[in-house]
Design a protein around this motif. Structure first.
Motif, PDB file in Angstrom:
ATOM      1  N   LEU A  45       0.812  -1.085   0.130  1.00  0.00           N
ATOM      2  CA  LEU A  45       0.080  -0.079   0.025  1.00  0.00           C
ATOM      3  C   LEU A  45       0.853   1.066  -0.129  1.00  0.00           C
ATOM      4  O   LEU A  45       0.362   2.309  -0.543  1.00  0.00           O
ATOM      5  N   ARG A  46       1.956   1.354   0.635  1.00  0.00           N
ATOM      6  CA  ARG A  46       2.780   2.340   0.823  1.00  0.00           C
ATOM      7  C   ARG A  46       3.568   2.510  -0.648  1.00  0.00           C
ATOM      8  O   ARG A  46       3.588   3.366  -1.179  1.00  0.00           O
ATOM      9  N   ASP A  47       4.367   1.463  -1.151  1.00  0.00           N
ATOM     10  CA  ASP A  47       5.068   1.406  -2.301  1.00  0.00           C
ATOM     11  C   ASP A  47       4.252   1.643  -3.648  1.00  0.00           C
ATOM     12  O   ASP A  47       4.868   2.173  -4.587  1.00  0.00           O
ATOM     13  N   ARG A  48       3.322   0.833  -3.864  1.00  0.00           N
ATOM     14  CA  ARG A  48       2.294   0.626  -5.109  1.00  0.00           C
ATOM     15  C   ARG A  48       1.376   1.681  -5.196  1.00  0.00           C
ATOM     16  O   ARG A  48       0.871   1.909  -6.251  1.00  0.00           O
ATOM     17  N   VAL A  49       0.646   1.828  -4.054  1.00  0.00           N
ATOM     18  CA  VAL A  49      -0.410   2.849  -4.146  1.00  0.00           C
ATOM     19  C   VAL A  49      -0.241   3.917  -3.687  1.00  0.00           C
ATOM     20  O   VAL A  49      -1.046   4.983  -3.958  1.00  0.00           O
ATOM     21  N   GLY A  50       0.679   4.180  -3.051  1.00  0.00           N
ATOM     22  CA  GLY A  50       1.311   5.496  -2.673  1.00  0.00           C
ATOM     23  C   GLY A  50       0.788   6.124  -1.344  1.00  0.00           C
ATOM     24  O   GLY A  50       0.429   7.209  -1.246  1.00  0.00           O
ATOM     25  N   MET A  51       0.250   5.109  -0.524  1.00  0.00           N
ATOM     26  CA  MET A  51      -0.465   5.887   0.739  1.00  0.00           C
ATOM     27  C   MET A  51       0.431   6.228   1.680  1.00  0.00           C
ATOM     28  O   MET A  51       1.548   5.385   1.760  1.00  0.00           O
ATOM     29  N   GLU A  52       0.389   7.112   2.439  1.00  0.00           N
ATOM     30  CA  GLU A  52       1.466   7.580   3.434  1.00  0.00           C
ATOM     31  C   GLU A  52       0.727   7.443   4.892  1.00  0.00           C
ATOM     32  O   GLU A  52      -0.309   7.705   5.201  1.00  0.00           O
ATOM     33  N   PHE A  53       1.524   6.796   5.679  1.00  0.00           N
ATOM     34  CA  PHE A  53       1.148   6.336   7.345  1.00  0.00           C
ATOM     35  C   PHE A  53       2.161   5.635   7.766  1.00  0.00           C
ATOM     36  O   PHE A  53       3.532   5.550   7.439  1.00  0.00           O
ATOM     37  N   SER A  54       2.256   5.816   9.325  1.00  0.00           N
ATOM     38  CA  SER A  54       3.007   4.940  10.135  1.00  0.00           C
ATOM     39  C   SER A  54       2.462   3.990  10.758  1.00  0.00           C
ATOM     40  O   SER A  54       1.203   3.756  11.221  1.00  0.00           O
ATOM     41  N   ALA A  55       3.370   2.690  10.933  1.00  0.00           N
ATOM     42  CA  ALA A  55       2.518   1.404  11.326  1.00  0.00           C
ATOM     43  C   ALA A  55       4.098   1.007  12.141  1.00  0.00           C
ATOM     44  O   ALA A  55       5.036   0.941  11.636  1.00  0.00           O
ATOM     45  N   CYS A  56       3.613  -0.236  12.761  1.00  0.00           N
ATOM     46  CA  CYS A  56       4.546  -1.009  13.509  1.00  0.00           C
ATOM     47  C   CYS A  56       3.728  -2.189  13.919  1.00  0.00           C
ATOM     48  O   CYS A  56       2.398  -2.425  14.116  1.00  0.00           O
ATOM     49  N   VAL A  57       4.526  -3.269  14.300  1.00  0.00           N
ATOM     50  CA  VAL A  57       3.963  -4.588  14.470  1.00  0.00           C
ATOM     51  C   VAL A  57       4.544  -4.824  16.195  1.00  0.00           C
ATOM     52  O   VAL A  57       5.595  -4.611  16.607  1.00  0.00           O
ATOM     53  N   MET A  58       3.700  -5.141  16.887  1.00  0.00           N
ATOM     54  CA  MET A  58       3.873  -5.734  18.312  1.00  0.00           C
ATOM     55  C   MET A  58       3.553  -7.159  18.543  1.00  0.00           C
ATOM     56  O   MET A  58       2.364  -7.565  18.337  1.00  0.00           O
ATOM     57  N   LYS A  59       4.497  -7.945  19.009  1.00  0.00           N
ATOM     58  CA  LYS A  59       4.254  -9.039  19.574  1.00  0.00           C
ATOM     59  C   LYS A  59       4.397  -9.408  21.003  1.00  0.00           C
ATOM     60  O   LYS A  59       4.966  -8.312  21.689  1.00  0.00           O
ATOM     61  N   GLY A  60       4.223 -10.444  21.719  1.00  0.00           N
ATOM     62  CA  GLY A  60       4.409 -10.710  23.063  1.00  0.00           C
ATOM     63  C   GLY A  60       5.814 -10.445  23.472  1.00  0.00           C
ATOM     64  O   GLY A  60       6.843 -11.049  22.662  1.00  0.00           O
TER      65      GLY A  60
END
Length: 201
Positions: A45-60
């Motif tokens: 979504l960021r590279d091909r669609v051009g959407m801008e956002f901040s994201a992260c992944v959290m695990k235990g």
């Protein structure tokens, strides 16, 4: 919503979630789906669609390396299984370059590697802000990043663990506006682990 694999369910909720302007948690039933969303779907979504956002992944917590415990273990390793000895230098070398400290980065790390329990960041051994490595700790950095991210990808176990301790002991996850459950058919079983009561005869 139920649909077959590969028809675009993830994109169907990710796009409106990212356009909503809200702080959104995506909760999955498995760590594999977490990794797929974070490493494949969001970059698409960021590279091909051009959407801008901040994201992260959290695990235990047990998925992350503890700098302090690794240093102590590397100085004086105490192994239950001597065949795991070769993993110590590999983990030490990886610890020097990893940005996340998350075990999934080590592709062939066995799930049942016993020494990982001696070096991970599980709660019963963590000294929190009293730790000399606190500012450099991967978990400290992750929590700060999650606070600033628009979208945080978690799993159902972490979501319900947070819900179970949130009122009495403070939060594990950042504050959020919206939760989207993927693999929701697993919710009942996992919620029962944290909120169920068992009564014997």
């Amino acid at each position: 919503v139920e649909a077959g694999t590969g028809v675009g369910k993830s994109f169907a909720y990710l796009v409106p979630a990212l356009l909503s302007g809200r702080k959104v948690l995506i909760s999955t039933g498995t760590k594999n789906l977490q990794d797929q969303i974070y490493n494949l779907d969001l970059p698409f979504l960021r590279d091909r669609v051009g959407m801008e956002f901040s994201a992260c992944v959290m695990k235990g917590r047990e998925n992350y390396l503890c700098r302090y415990r690794l240093a102590a273990f590397a100085r004086e390793p105490l192994l239950e299984d001597l065949s795991e000895l070769s993993w110590i230098p590999r983990i030490v070398d990886w610890a020097r370059v990893t940005e996340s400290g998350e075990r999934a980065e080590i592709a062939d790390l066995p799930d049942k590697l016993r020494l990982w329990r001696d070096v991970n960041a599980r709660a019963d051994t963590c000294t929190g802000s009293r730790c000399p490595e606190y500012e450099e700790c991967w978990l400290t950095r992750l929590k700060r990043r999650a606070q600033q991210s628009q979208l945080v990808v978690v799993n159902h176990h972490l979501f319900f663990a947070d819900l179970a301790v949130r009122s009495a002991y403070g939060a594990v996850l950042p504050e959020y506006d919206t939760v989207i459950f993927d693999e929701a058919h697993l919710l009942e079983e996992i919620a029962t682990l944290y909120f169920g009561v068992q009564i014997s005869s």
